[in-house]
Write a protein that holds these residues in place. Sequence first.
Motif, PDB file in Angstrom:
ATOM      1  N   ARG A  84       0.841  -1.212   0.000  1.00  0.00           N
ATOM      2  CA  ARG A  84       0.000   0.000   0.000  1.00  0.00           C
ATOM      3  C   ARG A  84       0.865   1.246   0.000  1.00  0.00           C
ATOM      4  O   ARG A  84       0.534   2.241  -0.663  1.00  0.00           O
ATOM      5  CB  ARG A  84      -0.921  -0.009   1.228  1.00  0.00           C
ATOM      6  N   GLY A  85       1.993   1.212   0.683  1.00  0.00           N
ATOM      7  CA  GLY A  85       2.903   2.353   0.682  1.00  0.00           C
ATOM      8  C   GLY A  85       3.552   2.566  -0.673  1.00  0.00           C
ATOM      9  O   GLY A  85       3.743   3.709  -1.102  1.00  0.00           O
ATOM     10  N   VAL A  86       3.893   1.461  -1.364  1.00  0.00           N
ATOM     11  CA  VAL A  86       4.464   1.588  -2.708  1.00  0.00           C
ATOM     12  C   VAL A  86       3.449   2.207  -3.659  1.00  0.00           C
ATOM     13  O   VAL A  86       3.797   3.053  -4.497  1.00  0.00           O
ATOM     14  CB  VAL A  86       4.930   0.207  -3.220  1.00  0.00           C
ATOM     15  N   ALA A  87       2.188   1.799  -3.552  1.00  0.00           N
ATOM     16  CA  ALA A  87       1.146   2.366  -4.416  1.00  0.00           C
ATOM     17  C   ALA A  87       0.993   3.860  -4.187  1.00  0.00           C
ATOM     18  O   ALA A  87       0.669   4.612  -5.112  1.00  0.00           O
ATOM     19  CB  ALA A  87      -0.185   1.654  -4.161  1.00  0.00           C
ATOM     20  N   MET A  88       1.237   4.306  -2.976  1.00  0.00           N
ATOM     21  CA  MET A  88       1.150   5.730  -2.665  1.00  0.00           C
ATOM     22  C   MET A  88       2.191   6.539  -3.440  1.00  0.00           C
ATOM     23  O   MET A  88       1.999   7.729  -3.718  1.00  0.00           O
ATOM     24  CB  MET A  88       1.331   5.938  -1.160  1.00  0.00           C
ATOM     25  N   LEU A  89       3.301   5.894  -3.799  1.00  0.00           N
ATOM     26  CA  LEU A  89       4.374   6.591  -4.516  1.00  0.00           C
ATOM     27  C   LEU A  89       4.055   6.790  -5.993  1.00  0.00           C
ATOM     28  O   LEU A  89       4.769   7.525  -6.680  1.00  0.00           O
ATOM     29  CB  LEU A  89       5.679   5.803  -4.393  1.00  0.00           C
ATOM     30  N   ASN A  90       3.020   6.129  -6.480  1.00  0.00           N
ATOM     31  CA  ASN A  90       2.650   6.242  -7.894  1.00  0.00           C
ATOM     32  C   ASN A  90       1.885   7.546  -8.120  1.00  0.00           C
ATOM     33  O   ASN A  90       0.665   7.574  -8.298  1.00  0.00           O
ATOM     34  CB  ASN A  90       1.813   5.041  -8.317  1.00  0.00           C
ATOM     35  N   SER A  91       2.633   8.625  -8.101  1.00  0.00           N
ATOM     36  CA  SER A  91       2.044   9.959  -8.226  1.00  0.00           C
ATOM     37  C   SER A  91       2.959  10.830  -9.074  1.00  0.00           C
ATOM     38  O   SER A  91       4.187  10.654  -9.081  1.00  0.00           O
ATOM     39  CB  SER A  91       1.851  10.587  -6.838  1.00  0.00           C
ATOM     40  N   SER A  92       2.353  11.754  -9.793  1.00  0.00           N
ATOM     41  CA  SER A  92       3.146  12.666 -10.624  1.00  0.00           C
ATOM     42  C   SER A  92       3.994  13.608  -9.782  1.00  0.00           C
ATOM     43  O   SER A  92       4.948  14.212 -10.283  1.00  0.00           O
ATOM     44  CB  SER A  92       2.215  13.478 -11.538  1.00  0.00           C
ATOM     45  N   ILE A 107       5.723  12.664  -7.134  1.00  0.00           N
ATOM     46  CA  ILE A 107       6.836  11.922  -6.536  1.00  0.00           C
ATOM     47  C   ILE A 107       7.727  11.394  -7.649  1.00  0.00           C
ATOM     48  O   ILE A 107       7.231  10.806  -8.615  1.00  0.00           O
ATOM     49  CB  ILE A 107       6.306  10.750  -5.679  1.00  0.00           C
ATOM     50  N   PRO A 108       9.038  11.614  -7.576  1.00  0.00           N
ATOM     51  CA  PRO A 108       9.948  11.152  -8.639  1.00  0.00           C
ATOM     52  C   PRO A 108       9.829   9.652  -8.883  1.00  0.00           C
ATOM     53  O   PRO A 108       9.575   8.874  -7.961  1.00  0.00           O
ATOM     54  CB  PRO A 108      11.334  11.525  -8.101  1.00  0.00           C
ATOM     55  N   ARG A 109      10.039   9.265 -10.130  1.00  0.00           N
ATOM     56  CA  ARG A 109       9.883   7.861 -10.503  1.00  0.00           C
ATOM     57  C   ARG A 109      10.891   6.970  -9.810  1.00  0.00           C
ATOM     58  O   ARG A 109      10.617   5.802  -9.530  1.00  0.00           O
ATOM     59  CB  ARG A 109      10.003   7.720 -12.021  1.00  0.00           C
ATOM     60  N   GLU A 110      12.096   7.500  -9.521  1.00  0.00           N
ATOM     61  CA  GLU A 110      13.090   6.652  -8.879  1.00  0.00           C
ATOM     62  C   GLU A 110      12.660   6.252  -7.473  1.00  0.00           C
ATOM     63  O   GLU A 110      13.057   5.199  -6.970  1.00  0.00           O
ATOM     64  CB  GLU A 110      14.451   7.354  -8.840  1.00  0.00           C
ATOM     65  N   HIS A 111      11.819   7.063  -6.813  1.00  0.00           N
ATOM     66  CA  HIS A 111      11.309   6.690  -5.500  1.00  0.00           C
ATOM     67  C   HIS A 111      10.342   5.510  -5.605  1.00  0.00           C
ATOM     68  O   HIS A 111      10.333   4.623  -4.752  1.00  0.00           O
ATOM     69  CB  HIS A 111      10.613   7.883  -4.841  1.00  0.00           C
ATOM     70  N   LEU A 112       9.510   5.513  -6.645  1.00  0.00           N
ATOM     71  CA  LEU A 112       8.592   4.399  -6.864  1.00  0.00           C
ATOM     72  C   LEU A 112       9.369   3.111  -7.107  1.00  0.00           C
ATOM     73  O   LEU A 112       9.028   2.049  -6.551  1.00  0.00           O
ATOM     74  CB  LEU A 112       7.673   4.703  -8.047  1.00  0.00           C
ATOM     75  N   MET A 113      10.418   3.174  -7.926  1.00  0.00           N
ATOM     76  CA  MET A 113      11.212   1.981  -8.202  1.00  0.00           C
ATOM     77  C   MET A 113      11.972   1.525  -6.958  1.00  0.00           C
ATOM     78  O   MET A 113      12.114   0.320  -6.718  1.00  0.00           O
ATOM     79  CB  MET A 113      12.194   2.262  -9.338  1.00  0.00           C
ATOM     80  N   ALA A 114      12.458   2.469  -6.156  1.00  0.00           N
ATOM     81  CA  ALA A 114      13.136   2.100  -4.910  1.00  0.00           C
ATOM     82  C   ALA A 114      12.166   1.411  -3.952  1.00  0.00           C
ATOM     83  O   ALA A 114      12.516   0.428  -3.289  1.00  0.00           O
ATOM     84  CB  ALA A 114      13.732   3.344  -4.245  1.00  0.00           C
ATOM     85  N   GLY A 115      10.927   1.893  -3.896  1.00  0.00           N
ATOM     86  CA  GLY A 115       9.921   1.237  -3.065  1.00  0.00           C
ATOM     87  C   GLY A 115       9.627  -0.168  -3.546  1.00  0.00           C
ATOM     88  O   GLY A 115       9.450  -1.088  -2.738  1.00  0.00           O
ATOM     89  N   ALA A 116       9.578  -0.351  -4.860  1.00  0.00           N
ATOM     90  CA  ALA A 116       9.342  -1.691  -5.409  1.00  0.00           C
ATOM     91  C   ALA A 116      10.495  -2.628  -5.066  1.00  0.00           C
ATOM     92  O   ALA A 116      10.274  -3.813  -4.765  1.00  0.00           O
ATOM     93  CB  ALA A 116       9.156  -1.600  -6.924  1.00  0.00           C
TER      94      ALA A 116
END
Length: 406
Positions: free
Chosen positions: A358-366, A368-377
């Motif tokens: 659920r926290g990773v899904a929260m990072l899927n936002s315009s 928040i930088p894309r590298e943060h989403l990939m780091a969460g994954a």
Amino acid sequence: MKLLRNGFVTGPIIGALWLFILATTVSVVMSFATGNAYRPTLFFSLILGGALSMGAIMPLARAPIVGVVMAVGLAIIGLVGGQVGAPIVTNQGAGLQAVVNGLLGFIFGYSTAMIFAGIPRGSLTRHEMEEAWIRFLTGFGYIFFTAIVLIPFYVMVMTSLKSQSALLQNPLDFSIELDKGWALFRSYHELFRDFNFGTYMWTSFYVSVLTVIITLAFSIPGAYAVARLQFRGRAAFSRSILLIYMVPMIVLALPIYIAFSITGLRNTIIGIVLIYPVTTIPVALYMLQGYFRGLPAEVEEAGLMDGLNRLQVIWKITLPLALPALASVSLYVFMIAWNEFLLAFMLLDDPSIFTLTRGVAMLNSSEIPREHLMAGAVIATIPVMVLFLGLEKFMTKGLTAGSVKG
């Protein structure tokens, strides 16, 4: 078919296809590693691979020797031919072209010698022809499935190590910026510092552990009853264990949401801990009852004759014998709970109790930088991957145990 049984025909066909596959593989690897465009030369790769395998001459020499000879030959071609006469096209000059070609040549020579090992040069029997093609297809299968598994993970990891400016400049550059040192891990540091990912990991961990405990508490007696006890409806119950998986979870999402909202369990950890075992108990029941059926009933009967009651037999005899299956089921249930997203996304709104997915899904936002989403994954993937690799032997043993009755 008769034509393919001629070693002078089969050799060049396999060699041509194999060199093109290897050239493509090396091109992809170099492109991801350096961020520069590499591509194989289709025509040259096919012609050169067929020519080098003419008459299936590879069995005449040992694989390492053939690999070295091929490495030297292709390195010379890359050095003197540049971008014209090489199976790999690059813009890095003749020096790097020679190195890449030499590496490709060694891999091609060594592997082709292994493919053609024991295959005669003349007329082939059907078995010999099939053996050569099976070796070729096996090698291709290893490369193909390794690529489809590793490439997404590699892209995910490399993107998480990139800076926002580098991604904007070239989104397809997945090379490592080693000059940045520890700054490469800036995205991970910011996730734990600013986005509370440490709490998310802890929440996912204890929710998954509780799910495993609850699942085993219900599935062990249920599976034992189906495997050992005689009662009315036993056969129907055994056949209907997995019926819940015939209904997609998205169909049950709205009723679950309404029920949890009415009862006040939505947006609580208790609600998540209660609903997760609903998705894991059926598969745990199915796995364990197959294992229990494979255990010798005579051992339990001997325990009953010695004065043990049924619960003591389960605790002192059955469960110790079923440890591989219990470890397998526990690992499988833990992975399901750790990776579960739909129910967590639907039932949790408070960031303070988010699970990791659920926290990773929260990072899927315009914003928040894309590298943060990939780091969460990556953070969500690494722990369960390490756990699986560490306990893989128990997983495999538990899944196969009980499948054959002695």
